[in-house]
Design a protein around this motif. Sequence first.
Motif, PDB file in Angstrom:
ATOM      1  N   VAL A 123       0.789  -1.265   0.108  1.00  0.00           N
ATOM      2  CA  VAL A 123      -0.302   0.034   0.039  1.00  0.00           C
ATOM      3  C   VAL A 123       0.814   1.343  -0.044  1.00  0.00           C
ATOM      4  N   TYR A 124       1.742   1.196   0.879  1.00  0.00           N
ATOM      5  CA  TYR A 124       2.851   2.141   0.982  1.00  0.00           C
ATOM      6  C   TYR A 124       3.444   2.398  -0.255  1.00  0.00           C
ATOM      7  N   LYS A 125       3.915   1.574  -1.161  1.00  0.00           N
ATOM      8  CA  LYS A 125       4.647   1.558  -2.312  1.00  0.00           C
ATOM      9  C   LYS A 125       3.758   2.299  -3.416  1.00  0.00           C
ATOM     10  N   LYS A 126       2.135   1.654  -3.552  1.00  0.00           N
ATOM     11  CA  LYS A 126       1.556   2.214  -4.204  1.00  0.00           C
ATOM     12  C   LYS A 126       1.199   3.788  -4.135  1.00  0.00           C
ATOM     13  N   ILE A 127       1.222   4.356  -2.945  1.00  0.00           N
ATOM     14  CA  ILE A 127       1.064   5.805  -2.738  1.00  0.00           C
ATOM     15  C   ILE A 127       2.284   6.478  -2.965  1.00  0.00           C
ATOM     16  N   PHE A 128       3.539   6.108  -2.662  1.00  0.00           N
ATOM     17  CA  PHE A 128       4.695   6.623  -3.021  1.00  0.00           C
ATOM     18  C   PHE A 128       5.469   6.220  -4.574  1.00  0.00           C
ATOM     19  N   GLU A 129       4.386   5.861  -5.309  1.00  0.00           N
ATOM     20  CA  GLU A 129       4.655   5.507  -6.738  1.00  0.00           C
ATOM     21  C   GLU A 129       5.789   6.313  -7.393  1.00  0.00           C
ATOM     22  N   PRO A 130       5.864   7.732  -7.323  1.00  0.00           N
ATOM     23  CA  PRO A 130       6.781   8.464  -8.024  1.00  0.00           C
ATOM     24  C   PRO A 130       8.291   8.154  -7.595  1.00  0.00           C
ATOM     25  N   LEU A 131       8.536   7.539  -6.287  1.00  0.00           N
ATOM     26  CA  LEU A 131       9.586   7.289  -6.079  1.00  0.00           C
ATOM     27  C   LEU A 131      10.307   5.759  -6.528  1.00  0.00           C
ATOM     28  N   GLY A 132       9.281   5.138  -7.248  1.00  0.00           N
ATOM     29  CA  GLY A 132      10.024   3.758  -7.812  1.00  0.00           C
ATOM     30  C   GLY A 132      10.375   2.752  -6.904  1.00  0.00           C
ATOM     31  N   ASP A 133      11.425   2.168  -7.053  1.00  0.00           N
ATOM     32  CA  ASP A 133      11.920   1.333  -6.341  1.00  0.00           C
ATOM     33  C   ASP A 133      13.464   1.771  -5.306  1.00  0.00           C
ATOM     34  N   GLY A 134      13.251   3.058  -5.253  1.00  0.00           N
ATOM     35  CA  GLY A 134      14.327   3.516  -4.278  1.00  0.00           C
ATOM     36  C   GLY A 134      14.422   3.263  -2.745  1.00  0.00           C
TER      37      GLY A 134
ATOM     38  N   ILE B 148       5.093  19.053  -7.404  1.00  0.00           N
ATOM     39  CA  ILE B 148       3.658  18.563  -7.777  1.00  0.00           C
ATOM     40  C   ILE B 148       3.674  17.010  -7.094  1.00  0.00           C
ATOM     41  N   MET B 149       4.985  16.465  -7.629  1.00  0.00           N
ATOM     42  CA  MET B 149       4.988  14.905  -7.195  1.00  0.00           C
ATOM     43  C   MET B 149       4.755  14.723  -5.746  1.00  0.00           C
ATOM     44  N   GLU B 150       5.292  15.732  -5.181  1.00  0.00           N
ATOM     45  CA  GLU B 150       5.288  15.477  -3.447  1.00  0.00           C
ATOM     46  C   GLU B 150       3.846  15.742  -3.001  1.00  0.00           C
ATOM     47  N   GLU B 151       3.338  16.755  -3.558  1.00  0.00           N
ATOM     48  CA  GLU B 151       1.616  17.164  -3.494  1.00  0.00           C
ATOM     49  C   GLU B 151       0.851  16.072  -3.567  1.00  0.00           C
ATOM     50  N   ALA B 152       1.042  15.431  -4.878  1.00  0.00           N
ATOM     51  CA  ALA B 152       0.075  14.172  -5.092  1.00  0.00           C
ATOM     52  C   ALA B 152       0.451  13.091  -4.264  1.00  0.00           C
ATOM     53  N   VAL B 153       1.574  12.914  -3.788  1.00  0.00           N
ATOM     54  CA  VAL B 153       1.606  11.785  -2.769  1.00  0.00           C
ATOM     55  C   VAL B 153       1.054  12.178  -1.494  1.00  0.00           C
TER      56      VAL B 153
ATOM     57  N   TYR C 124     -10.649   6.493  -4.993  1.00  0.00           N
ATOM     58  CA  TYR C 124     -10.833   7.719  -5.533  1.00  0.00           C
ATOM     59  C   TYR C 124      -9.724   8.342  -6.209  1.00  0.00           C
ATOM     60  N   TRP C 125      -8.337   8.282  -5.875  1.00  0.00           N
ATOM     61  CA  TRP C 125      -7.205   8.653  -6.555  1.00  0.00           C
ATOM     62  C   TRP C 125      -6.991   7.815  -7.691  1.00  0.00           C
ATOM     63  N   LYS C 126      -7.443   6.543  -7.622  1.00  0.00           N
ATOM     64  CA  LYS C 126      -7.169   5.517  -8.607  1.00  0.00           C
ATOM     65  C   LYS C 126      -7.959   5.981  -9.733  1.00  0.00           C
ATOM     66  N   PHE C 127      -9.173   6.164  -9.297  1.00  0.00           N
ATOM     67  CA  PHE C 127     -10.313   6.481 -10.394  1.00  0.00           C
ATOM     68  C   PHE C 127      -9.660   7.663 -11.287  1.00  0.00           C
TER      69      PHE C 127
ATOM     70  N   GLU D  29      -4.107  13.525 -10.408  1.00  0.00           N
ATOM     71  CA  GLU D  29      -3.436  12.373 -10.751  1.00  0.00           C
ATOM     72  C   GLU D  29      -2.919  12.895 -12.138  1.00  0.00           C
ATOM     73  N   LYS D  30      -3.936  13.722 -12.812  1.00  0.00           N
ATOM     74  CA  LYS D  30      -3.306  14.416 -14.265  1.00  0.00           C
ATOM     75  C   LYS D  30      -2.255  15.219 -13.990  1.00  0.00           C
ATOM     76  N   LYS D  31      -2.240  15.992 -13.099  1.00  0.00           N
ATOM     77  CA  LYS D  31      -0.965  16.808 -12.573  1.00  0.00           C
ATOM     78  C   LYS D  31       0.309  16.093 -12.367  1.00  0.00           C
ATOM     79  N   LEU D  32      -0.127  14.856 -11.628  1.00  0.00           N
ATOM     80  CA  LEU D  32       1.055  14.002 -11.390  1.00  0.00           C
ATOM     81  C   LEU D  32       1.895  13.534 -12.710  1.00  0.00           C
ATOM     82  N   SER D  33       0.841  12.952 -13.208  1.00  0.00           N
ATOM     83  CA  SER D  33       1.428  12.420 -14.710  1.00  0.00           C
ATOM     84  C   SER D  33       2.150  13.098 -15.575  1.00  0.00           C
TER      85      SER D  33
END
Length: 308
Positions: free
Chosen positions: A64-75, A171-176, A186-189, A198-202
């Motif tokens: 769940v944590y990894k999904k939320i912090f998706e922008p960080l990848g596998d770091g 923006i990435m940090e705000e999205a997280v 909701y955010w997945k939708f 999520e559009k801003k994040l992409s």
Amino acid sequence: MLPRLLVNSSNVYEYTTRTLRNNGGTSKFKGPWFANMDFVITSDPRNVHHILSDNFANYPKGPVYKKIFEPLGDGILNSDSESWRAQRKMIQLFMKNNKYKELVEKNILQKLVQGLFPILDHVSRKEEIVDMQDVIQRFMYDSNCMSVLGFDPNCLTIEFPEVAHAKAFDIMEEAVFYRHIVPEFYWKFQKWLQIGEEKKLSRALQTFDQFMYKCISTRAKTENIVEEKEAAGFDLLTAYIKVQMKEHGNSAASSNKFLRDTATNLLVAGRDTPSAGLVWFFWLVAEHPLVESKILEEIRAANLVKKR
């Protein structure tokens, strides 16, 4: 407990501190059942040491944590178990290198003299109001880009420029953060429809990744030339590229994702925590003139010793 938090949103830090004091340094926050907002807050150093050091293996971040912090990848900030241990070991190895320590000291001093001091002098003379959090974040972002990527984005200037990859980083940090306070569905939708945050994040991820992969490509080319490599210093990206080339060779396109994730995690860890600490430090000094006077006395005394 959400209504109380919203009522105290204008003084959230004081409210949190008061709550922790009343509960012995550790408190559990209960949010709405549908919002995934239940969490534990602690200010007890023993708890922090227990979770992050003594028994770290007992507190995995999980999927769940990894999904939320998706922008960080596998770091490292997103990893568990063996992956976390291996990355931590490598980071510690690089950061204990004297060349890296000298580079960090040099970069911070350069940004102080050429960036921070001129800006503070300028706004002081003009009697302008400045957002110190923005100033310190720019200072730390520039310093960290220099130490991690071997590149100075020059965000810290009197003009306060809007640098595309630095803005994307915000923006990435705000999205997280946004993903923390809304239900997962909701955010997945939003992500599926590409609307809202999520559009801003992409878009931000696309901008930031273009910048990161360009840095990786540039440093990889430099690494192939001994003379340029020596002149480039010891930034962390170059050090990681050197290890990757030894393990995978020059055609290691698959390792670029690892380099991107690693560098991004180092930038996140190196900017926000120190900048938040420094902002609070300046605020506390401003609130306590006696402490400010003592600090200035120590600085003057140190300068006199150096002159002698």
